[in-house]
Design a protein around this motif. Structure first.
Motif, PDB file in Angstrom:
ATOM      1  N   ILE A  13      -6.778   8.540 111.758  1.00 57.05           N
ATOM      2  CA  ILE A  13      -5.488   7.849 111.708  1.00 57.05           C
ATOM      3  C   ILE A  13      -4.364   8.702 112.286  1.00 57.05           C
ATOM      4  N   TYR A  14      -4.353  10.001 111.985  1.00 52.18           N
ATOM      5  CA  TYR A  14      -3.265  10.841 112.513  1.00 52.18           C
ATOM      6  C   TYR A  14      -3.298  10.880 114.037  1.00 52.18           C
ATOM      7  N   GLU A  15      -4.511  10.835 114.639  1.00 49.42           N
ATOM      8  CA  GLU A  15      -4.618  10.823 116.102  1.00 49.42           C
ATOM      9  C   GLU A  15      -4.149   9.487 116.666  1.00 49.42           C
ATOM     10  N   GLN A  16      -4.431   8.395 115.953  1.00 50.35           N
ATOM     11  CA  GLN A  16      -3.950   7.081 116.391  1.00 50.35           C
ATOM     12  C   GLN A  16      -2.423   7.081 116.428  1.00 50.35           C
ATOM     13  N   ILE A  17      -1.805   7.659 115.401  1.00 51.22           N
ATOM     14  CA  ILE A  17      -0.344   7.739 115.351  1.00 51.22           C
ATOM     15  C   ILE A  17       0.164   8.580 116.516  1.00 51.22           C
ATOM     16  N   MET A  18      -0.440   9.742 116.705  1.00 56.63           N
ATOM     17  CA  MET A  18      -0.028  10.624 117.798  1.00 56.63           C
ATOM     18  C   MET A  18      -0.146   9.931 119.149  1.00 56.63           C
ATOM     19  N   ASP A  19      -1.294   9.307 119.395  1.00 54.07           N
ATOM     20  CA  ASP A  19      -1.527   8.661 120.687  1.00 54.07           C
ATOM     21  C   ASP A  19      -0.500   7.567 120.965  1.00 54.07           C
ATOM     22  N   GLN A  20      -0.169   6.797 119.935  1.00 46.94           N
ATOM     23  CA  GLN A  20       0.784   5.707 120.133  1.00 46.94           C
ATOM     24  C   GLN A  20       2.202   6.234 120.352  1.00 46.94           C
ATOM     25  N   ILE A  21       2.577   7.284 119.646  1.00 44.55           N
ATOM     26  CA  ILE A  21       3.908   7.867 119.853  1.00 44.55           C
ATOM     27  C   ILE A  21       3.986   8.512 121.232  1.00 44.55           C
ATOM     28  N   LYS A  22       2.939   9.223 121.639  1.00 44.78           N
ATOM     29  CA  LYS A  22       2.909   9.807 122.994  1.00 44.78           C
ATOM     30  C   LYS A  22       3.054   8.717 124.046  1.00 44.78           C
ATOM     31  N   ALA A  23       2.338   7.603 123.846  1.00 46.31           N
ATOM     32  CA  ALA A  23       2.407   6.501 124.806  1.00 46.31           C
ATOM     33  C   ALA A  23       3.824   5.930 124.886  1.00 46.31           C
ATOM     34  N   LEU A  24       4.488   5.811 123.741  1.00 51.56           N
ATOM     35  CA  LEU A  24       5.865   5.305 123.730  1.00 51.56           C
ATOM     36  C   LEU A  24       6.808   6.265 124.450  1.00 51.56           C
ATOM     37  N   ILE A  25       6.587   7.560 124.288  1.00 49.53           N
ATOM     38  CA  ILE A  25       7.413   8.556 124.961  1.00 49.53           C
ATOM     39  C   ILE A  25       7.143   8.530 126.459  1.00 49.53           C
ATOM     40  N   THR A  26       5.871   8.529 126.834  1.00 48.67           N
ATOM     41  CA  THR A  26       5.489   8.532 128.242  1.00 48.67           C
ATOM     42  C   THR A  26       6.007   7.289 128.960  1.00 48.67           C
ATOM     43  N   ALA A  27       5.954   6.142 128.281  1.00 48.88           N
ATOM     44  CA  ALA A  27       6.418   4.888 128.886  1.00 48.88           C
ATOM     45  C   ALA A  27       7.945   4.791 128.935  1.00 48.88           C
ATOM     46  N   GLY A  28       8.629   5.692 128.234  1.00 53.58           N
ATOM     47  CA  GLY A  28      10.089   5.659 128.223  1.00 53.58           C
ATOM     48  C   GLY A  28      10.669   4.780 127.136  1.00 53.58           C
ATOM     49  N   ASP A  29       9.816   4.223 126.277  1.00 54.74           N
ATOM     50  CA  ASP A  29      10.312   3.400 125.173  1.00 54.74           C
ATOM     51  C   ASP A  29      11.005   4.264 124.119  1.00 54.74           C
ATOM     52  N   LEU A  30      10.525   5.494 123.971  1.00 56.31           N
ATOM     53  CA  LEU A  30      11.207   6.489 123.137  1.00 56.31           C
ATOM     54  C   LEU A  30      11.767   7.543 124.075  1.00 56.31           C
ATOM     55  N   LYS A  31      13.048   7.808 123.950  1.00 57.77           N
ATOM     56  CA  LYS A  31      13.714   8.738 124.859  1.00 57.77           C
ATOM     57  C   LYS A  31      14.157  10.002 124.122  1.00 57.77           C
ATOM     58  N   GLU A  32      14.535  10.981 124.903  1.00 58.47           N
ATOM     59  CA  GLU A  32      15.009  12.241 124.359  1.00 58.47           C
ATOM     60  C   GLU A  32      16.060  12.010 123.282  1.00 58.47           C
ATOM     61  N   ASN A  33      15.901  12.712 122.160  1.00 55.80           N
ATOM     62  CA  ASN A  33      16.800  12.670 120.999  1.00 55.80           C
ATOM     63  C   ASN A  33      16.691  11.409 120.153  1.00 55.80           C
ATOM     64  N   ASP A  34      15.804  10.470 120.510  1.00 53.69           N
ATOM     65  CA  ASP A  34      15.554   9.334 119.618  1.00 53.69           C
ATOM     66  C   ASP A  34      14.913   9.867 118.343  1.00 53.69           C
ATOM     67  N   ILE A  35      15.339   9.332 117.213  1.00 56.77           N
ATOM     68  CA  ILE A  35      14.783   9.790 115.936  1.00 56.77           C
ATOM     69  C   ILE A  35      13.565   8.947 115.569  1.00 56.77           C
ATOM     70  N   LEU A  36      12.537   9.613 115.075  1.00 56.44           N
ATOM     71  CA  LEU A  36      11.348   8.920 114.584  1.00 56.44           C
ATOM     72  C   LEU A  36      11.569   8.567 113.121  1.00 56.44           C
ATOM     73  N   PRO A  37      10.841   7.578 112.631  1.00 56.69           N
ATOM     74  CA  PRO A  37      10.960   7.261 111.204  1.00 56.69           C
ATOM     75  C   PRO A  37      10.578   8.485 110.370  1.00 56.69           C
ATOM     76  N   SER A  38      11.153   8.600 109.196  1.00 56.05           N
ATOM     77  CA  SER A  38      10.795   9.725 108.332  1.00 56.05           C
ATOM     78  C   SER A  38       9.319   9.628 107.976  1.00 56.05           C
ATOM     79  N   VAL A  39       8.755  10.750 107.569  1.00 54.74           N
ATOM     80  CA  VAL A  39       7.345  10.788 107.177  1.00 54.74           C
ATOM     81  C   VAL A  39       7.081   9.770 106.081  1.00 54.74           C
ATOM     82  N   ARG A  40       7.928   9.754 105.061  1.00 54.19           N
ATOM     83  CA  ARG A  40       7.732   8.832 103.943  1.00 54.19           C
ATOM     84  C   ARG A  40       7.858   7.372 104.370  1.00 54.19           C
ATOM     85  N   THR A  41       8.844   7.090 105.198  1.00 53.07           N
ATOM     86  CA  THR A  41       9.061   5.716 105.656  1.00 53.07           C
ATOM     87  C   THR A  41       7.865   5.207 106.449  1.00 53.07           C
ATOM     88  N   LEU A  42       7.395   6.024 107.406  1.00 53.42           N
ATOM     89  CA  LEU A  42       6.267   5.591 108.223  1.00 53.42           C
ATOM     90  C   LEU A  42       5.002   5.460 107.373  1.00 53.42           C
TER      91      LEU A  42
END
Length: 123
Positions: A13-42
């Motif tokens: 599961i942790y790799e699935q999370i990592m892969d999806q966040i990396k994909a969002l960053i690579t695609a430009g959907d998440l940009k520099e300084n965008d905040i991710l949800p807190s650990v507890r929230t996610l």
């Protein structure tokens, strides 16, 4: 940010999370300084352990995708063009490897796969 967990997948599961966040960053959907949800929230949203999310976030930080500011949260790190290009190259390589595997499963010879690749490249 939408993360989808496949609990029947062999990928942790942790790799699935990592892969999806990396994909969002690579695609430009998440940009520099965008905040991710807190650990507890996610963790709550995904109905998983906070330790699993923490492991994903820690690994993303080690790989240079995020920066954690104590008391503030986890943010997308400044874009490293070389890292981004390497990630895109890796994705293309993975897709090509899957295509070759599929061609072989369908009974195509390597020469036929190369010929198809050349035809596609001509377009």
């Amino acid at each position: 940010m939408k993360i989808i967990i496949n609990s029947s997948s062999m990928v942790p599961i942790y790799e699935q999370i990592m892969d999806q966040i990396k994909a969002l960053i690579t695609a430009g959907d998440l940009k520099e300084n965008d905040i991710l949800p807190s650990v507890r929230t996610l963790a709550k949203d995904l109905k998983i352990s906070a330790l699993t999310v923490k492991k994903a976030y820690d690994n993303l930080e080690q790989e240079g995708y995020t920066v954690t500011v104590h008391g503030k949260g986890t943010f997308v790190a400044a874009a490293n063009p070389e890292r981004m290009m390497e990630e895109r190259r890796r994705e293309v390589e993975d897709d090509l490897a899957k295509a070759v595997e599929k061609g072989r499963r369908c009974g195509l010879e390597d020469s036929e796969i190369r010929e198809l690749f050349e035809l596609i490249m001509e377009d």
